[in-house]
Motif scaffolding. Structure first.
Motif, short mmCIF file in Angstrom:
data_model
loop_
_atom_site.label_atom_id
_atom_site.label_comp_id
_atom_site.label_asym_id
_atom_site.label_seq_id
_atom_site.Cartn_x
_atom_site.Cartn_y
_atom_site.Cartn_z
N ALA A 190 0.83 -1.20 0.00
CA ALA A 190 0.00 0.00 0.00
C ALA A 190 0.87 1.26 0.00
CB ALA A 190 -0.92 -0.01 1.22
N GLN A 191 1.97 1.22 0.72
CA GLN A 191 2.88 2.37 0.73
C GLN A 191 3.45 2.64 -0.66
OE1 GLN A 191 5.58 1.13 3.99
NE2 GLN A 191 5.11 3.11 4.97
N ASP A 193 -1.52 -2.81 12.31
CA ASP A 193 -1.43 -2.59 13.76
C ASP A 193 -2.30 -3.57 14.53
OD1 ASP A 193 0.30 -0.55 13.18
OD2 ASP A 193 -1.19 1.06 13.47
N ARG A 194 -3.50 -3.82 14.01
CA ARG A 194 -4.39 -4.79 14.68
C ARG A 194 -3.81 -6.20 14.65
NH1 ARG A 194 -10.34 -2.84 12.32
NH2 ARG A 194 -10.64 -1.10 13.80
N ALA A 195 -3.20 -6.56 13.54
CA ALA A 195 -2.58 -7.89 13.45
C ALA A 195 -1.41 -8.01 14.42
CB ALA A 195 -2.11 -8.14 12.01
N THR A 237 -5.15 8.15 0.46
CA THR A 237 -4.70 8.24 1.86
C THR A 237 -5.56 7.35 2.75
OG1 THR A 237 -3.96 10.52 1.50
CG2 THR A 237 -4.27 9.81 3.78
N VAL A 238 -6.84 7.32 2.49
CA VAL A 238 -7.74 6.48 3.29
C VAL A 238 -7.37 5.01 3.18
CG1 VAL A 238 -10.13 5.72 3.56
CG2 VAL A 238 -9.63 8.15 3.14
N GLU A 239 -7.08 4.56 1.97
CA GLU A 239 -6.71 3.16 1.77
C GLU A 239 -5.39 2.84 2.45
OE1 GLU A 239 -8.63 1.96 -2.53
OE2 GLU A 239 -7.03 3.49 -2.51
N LEU A 240 -4.45 3.78 2.42
CA LEU A 240 -3.18 3.57 3.12
C LEU A 240 -3.40 3.48 4.63
CD1 LEU A 240 -0.09 3.39 3.09
CD2 LEU A 240 -0.04 5.90 3.25
N ASP A 241 -4.26 4.37 5.15
CA ASP A 241 -4.56 4.34 6.59
C ASP A 241 -5.23 3.03 6.98
OD1 ASP A 241 -3.45 6.81 6.89
OD2 ASP A 241 -5.36 7.90 6.85
N ASN A 242 -6.10 2.54 6.12
CA ASN A 242 -6.76 1.26 6.42
C ASN A 242 -5.76 0.11 6.46
OD1 ASN A 242 -9.29 2.41 6.61
ND2 ASN A 242 -9.82 2.04 4.45
#
Length: 241
Positions: free
Chosen positions: A95-96, A117-119, A106-111
């Motif tokens: 994604a980066q 982070d959750r993983a 930006t939204v897709e990158l944040d997702n």
């Protein structure tokens, strides 16, 4: 004659002078009431009252089946969490790259970052569950924390131990060779003072470890002796300068 007098004087000097004495009974100086911090069914009790054991010797074992199953389940959960974390990190890197090429918003990158982070957090939680499962498996048995003598066993094979209801002592172990004598006397020695315990013809160096409070009580004197030399409950004399 002179030589005899000198020898007698030397012998008298070698005998310590005691100013006070009191009687007391021998007690164990150090005991441990052992239990298990988990619940389960007792499958093995390896010691009986009076048994002398070495440090690390097994004393009691719970049925390990549910604890081993919990470890296996936690290991599987950690493996899944590790795979999910690896996938999430890969997706975030991709994604980066796409974001830098202005292909991704930006939204897709944040997702993608949120998923990574959750993983990572799920992976840490899975590690903690495995550590807890391993801890419970390891604690499903009692081993001797030091060399000693078993003085009480309060459970039998087949009984269920429910830790959540009552963490009662299951095995009581006493350190062999370490003893206390509690005494009362008009003139008590001070804490830390040297004393001597007289057990029959045997003498043992001792030290005062506690003294009565202002409201009264007993003085505790600690000494060491070979396990076979004294018996718990034996009456002895304590003498001090």
């Amino acid at each position: 004659m002179m030589r005899t007098a000198m020898m007698l004087a030397g012998a008298l000097a070698a005998v310590p002078a005691f100013g006070a004495e009191a009687q007391g009974t021998v007690q164990y100086a150090r005991t441990a009431a052992l239990s298990v911090p988990v619940s389960g069914v007792v499958t093995e009790v390896s010691a009986e009252p009076g048994t002398v054991v070495k440090q690390g010797a097994p004393l009691l074992v719970l049925d390990a089946t549910p604890f081993r199953a919990a470890v296996s389940e936690a290991e599987a959960g950690l493996a899944r969490a590790t795979a999910d974390r690896t996938e999430a990190e890969r997706d975030y890197k991709q994604a980066q790259e796409l974001y830098e090429r202005t292909v991704l918003s930006t939204v897709e990158l944040d997702n993608a970052k949120l998923k990574r982070d959750r993983a990572g957090a799920a992976h840490k939680a899975a590690q903690a569950r495995l550590l807890n499962a391993q801890y419970q498996l390891n604690r499903s048995r009692i081993t001797a924390p030091f060399d000693g003598r078993v003085i009480d066993v309060r459970v039998q094979p087949g009984e269920t131990v429910v830790h959540a209801l009552e963490a009662k002592p299951l095995v009581v172990l006493a350190a062999e060779g370490e003893y206390l004598v509690r005494i009362r006397a008009p003139s008590m020695p001070a804490a830390g003072a040297a004393a001597t315990v007289m057990a029959g013809e045997q003498r043992y160096d001792a030290r005062v470890v506690s003294v009565p409070s202002s409201s009264g009580g007993e003085t505790a004197v600690h000494f060491k002796a070979p396990a076979a030399a004294v018996q718990v409950g034996q009456m002895v004399r304590v003498v001090w300068p």
